[in-house]
Design a protein around this motif. Structure first.
Motif, PDB file in Angstrom:
ATOM      1  N   UNK A  60       0.825  -1.209   0.000  1.00 17.16           N
ATOM      2  CA  UNK A  60       0.000   0.000   0.000  1.00 17.16           C
ATOM      3  C   UNK A  60       0.861   1.262   0.000  1.00 17.16           C
ATOM      4  N   UNK A  61       1.897   1.273   0.805  1.00 19.63           N
ATOM      5  CA  UNK A  61       2.676   2.503   1.015  1.00 19.63           C
ATOM      6  C   UNK A  61       3.669   2.766  -0.118  1.00 19.63           C
ATOM      7  N   UNK A  67       4.791   7.560  -6.271  1.00 15.29           N
ATOM      8  CA  UNK A  67       4.012   8.520  -7.054  1.00 15.29           C
ATOM      9  C   UNK A  67       4.328   9.951  -6.645  1.00 15.29           C
ATOM     10  N   UNK A  68       4.339  10.210  -5.329  1.00 12.23           N
ATOM     11  CA  UNK A  68       4.603  11.566  -4.860  1.00 12.23           C
ATOM     12  C   UNK A  68       6.001  12.009  -5.286  1.00 12.23           C
ATOM     13  N   UNK A 110       2.027   6.018  17.877  1.00  9.55           N
ATOM     14  CA  UNK A 110       3.347   6.613  17.833  1.00  9.55           C
ATOM     15  C   UNK A 110       4.231   5.984  16.788  1.00  9.55           C
ATOM     16  N   UNK A 111       3.635   5.173  15.946  1.00 12.20           N
ATOM     17  CA  UNK A 111       4.419   4.527  14.893  1.00 12.20           C
ATOM     18  C   UNK A 111       5.224   3.343  15.380  1.00 12.20           C
ATOM     19  N   UNK A 112       5.070   3.023  16.650  1.00  7.07           N
ATOM     20  CA  UNK A 112       5.930   2.006  17.258  1.00  7.07           C
ATOM     21  C   UNK A 112       5.745   0.636  16.614  1.00  7.07           C
ATOM     22  N   UNK A 113       4.512   0.364  16.172  1.00  2.42           N
ATOM     23  CA  UNK A 113       4.252  -0.973  15.642  1.00  2.42           C
ATOM     24  C   UNK A 113       4.262  -1.026  14.116  1.00  2.42           C
ATOM     25  N   UNK A 114       4.595   0.089  13.492  1.00  2.00           N
ATOM     26  CA  UNK A 114       4.522   0.096  12.034  1.00  2.00           C
ATOM     27  C   UNK A 114       5.650  -0.771  11.473  1.00  2.00           C
ATOM     28  N   UNK A 121       8.876   4.025   3.712  1.00  3.08           N
ATOM     29  CA  UNK A 121       8.184   4.777   2.666  1.00  3.08           C
ATOM     30  C   UNK A 121       7.744   6.137   3.185  1.00  3.08           C
ATOM     31  N   UNK A 122       7.300   6.166   4.436  1.00  3.50           N
ATOM     32  CA  UNK A 122       6.896   7.464   5.005  1.00  3.50           C
ATOM     33  C   UNK A 122       8.101   8.377   5.146  1.00  3.50           C
TER      34      UNK A 122
END
Lengths: 204, 204, 204, 204
Positions: A60-61, A67-68, A110-114, A121-122
DNA sequence: TATGAATGAGAATTCATTCAT
DNA sequence: GATGAATGAATTCTCATTCAT
């Protein structure tokens, strides 16, 4: 057209369910039912729930970041780059509606589990924004600003805009707080871009 | 000091856990353990998990809405009201760290599952912002703007800023994207306020 | 009239609930609520659930056995005694509607769990019937018959008749299987008596 | 021999436990243990406790009603039909020992909680009896009688006889109230049939 | 006696995962 | 690759009973 490969069908459906219910709230039995796949098949293709989540988020990411970044690289000035950054990001998010919901849930933790691959990608998006702002500042076009705050403004505004589309569509048409066209992201991204660039530009 | 009432102790602890893990990810057994209360006591005071969630969110959202609204009412001009709206909201969110995480998760679901009592508090805040913008517009101080977009910019930016505090504290000190003081909300809310008011003000 | 003593109020309410839901299906919380007594008060008056059950059944069964036995003793011939035995028992059961339901549940378990004091009351009734039949047989009025079968016919018929009153009242009035007056036990006990005595009497 | 299907094994075991302990008194953990099946397997095959109860009762009641009705249809006169009705029902109940206990518990609740599919089977039996009595009455063989009372006499007597078998087997051999062979239903059903037919027949 | 609160042991149900075919 | 069945470990919730006042 050949039938969608099972593995992809599972990822598509899982993405939607992770967006709607979060990681813990997504139940493998329901996933199997909703994508019309035997439960054991999910495990044949995706090891376990955590791996499936990782696979879904990466799929997904990655194209969104691509693209961006590609769009920003097609133009030259910091102002144009910022405009593309915001508007193309908004447009791409709107076309991938599950991205915003998943990102918001992850940010709430908090993004801890991403998963690492999704986080990268982020970061590519944030680095690109940082370059735009630094380039603009060094050319004395932009005031100095914390890129993280700008990043949050973009992400926060767009994500909220997108995830609340169903909510806002259920409001009465004449709701005075809800003047924008509900389903069209462009006016919102236009206003967001203007707001940010107005405040960044060094006026002369 | 009198001991904290059990019911309140449960709500406090549940609020933290709902913020950290979401509704589905919060386990009642762990909650009981973390607040040193017998599992059955939770059910004695709060019927079931859904009711506990409702009670926790109401207790969390109501004073925040009250604080913001009261602060806005202490000043007179639209610009001052907007400044108070943003900065006091930011400050209050920062002091109630679980609010942002919970709100973001709920927004990720489009608000569909948010308990009614909590939703009403969010609407009070939005209505107040709408009044400020309309008042400013009718006095020819502000350009017309969609209050929902402004609302999303405020919520989205501040919530992301707060929920990512732990993430950012784990970054290296010299990270070029992370210039702001991590734990202090004021510079961020100052920049957010300036960004918004700059873009709203009719320049002369 | 002075208020009903708490202990008695609990027994009355418990009797109804044991009849309606059985021992396992009766919940102490609901009992407390339905008799408007604090849950701890139940335990103050009745030790535990098993004791309460014992107390309730003893209070229910004893006067019924007494009434039947006393009524039988007021007449002299075996035929009259049998008539009183059946009709007074039927009438008394009809006046104590919870007796039949509780007895049927206990019989469904083979009587294994029936408290001793309640069981003794049932045995008093059976012994009395046995005496009537033996007396009738020794006077060459009755054919020999197994008293237990007669006992079962009486108990089984009357108990079913009583416990199904609510069910039958919900049937349409012209139901062809349901000709008897639903709430009046007398025609049923009359037919039951005739059936039994007809088959017992030695015809000449 | 092929292994009994798990679903059926669960139903068989559940039927026994529902008969012995009632619905509320039957514990799913014990059921799993007693039928050597994983607890989750019960839910895989039977949704929940209430559905399992429904399934068990339907599987229990249907063949009993079928057997009785088929047996009655093999003979012609009302007297023969009544004899078959009573004796075959008694025999079938004796061969399906859990039927009586479950039926008595349900009747104790007035039938209010009996699953619809099971109730229909009981109604088939009652309708058949009604036809026999009406046919006999229209041929001037039987006196008119309420079919429900006759139904109750049959059910009540046989059910009590069967459910008390274990109780009576524990009595001393020379108990004067307990003359019948404990485990053989035939003498009891013979006496029951004679009692009922004697009282129904129009004597000439 | 009465009562609001507390609690340990259970009891129903769910869920991610695996197995056998 | 696919599938029906199975399973151990949770997870939510209940219940009889007790405690403190």
């Amino acid at each position: 057209m050949a039938k969608l490969k099972t593995s992809q069908k599972i990822i598509d459906c899982a993405t939607r369910m992770f967006a709607e219910h979060g990681y813990a709230g997504t139940i493998m039995d329901e996933l199997a039912e909703q994508c019309s796949v035997n439960k054991a098949s999910i495990y044949y293709h995706h090891k376990d729930k955590a791996t499936l989540y990782d696979n879904a988020l990466t799929a997904l990411f990655t194209p969104i970041a691509n693209t961006v970044i590609e769009a920003v690289e097609t133009v030259d000035t910091p102002v144009e780059k910022l405009e593309h950054h915001i508007k193309i990001f908004a447009k791409t998010c709107a076309e991938n509606p599950y991205f915003s919901a998943i990102l918001m849930r992850e940010m709430a933790s908090g993004g801890a589990n991403m998963p690492a691959r999704a986080r990268e990608q982020m970061q590519r998006i944030l680095f690109m924004l940082n370059q735009i702002l630094q380039s603009g500042a060094s050319q004395h076009i932009f005031k100095p600003a914390d890129p993280l705050i700008i990043h949050f403004m973009i992400l926060g505004t767009i994500n909220l805009y997108i995830t609340t589309i169903p909510l806002r569509q259920s409001l009465p048409e004449n709701d005075e707080c809800n003047q924008l066209n509900n389903t069209d992201i462009e006016p919102a991204s236009e206003q967001l871009y203007k707001t940010i660039v107005d405040s960044l530009l060094i006026k002369q």
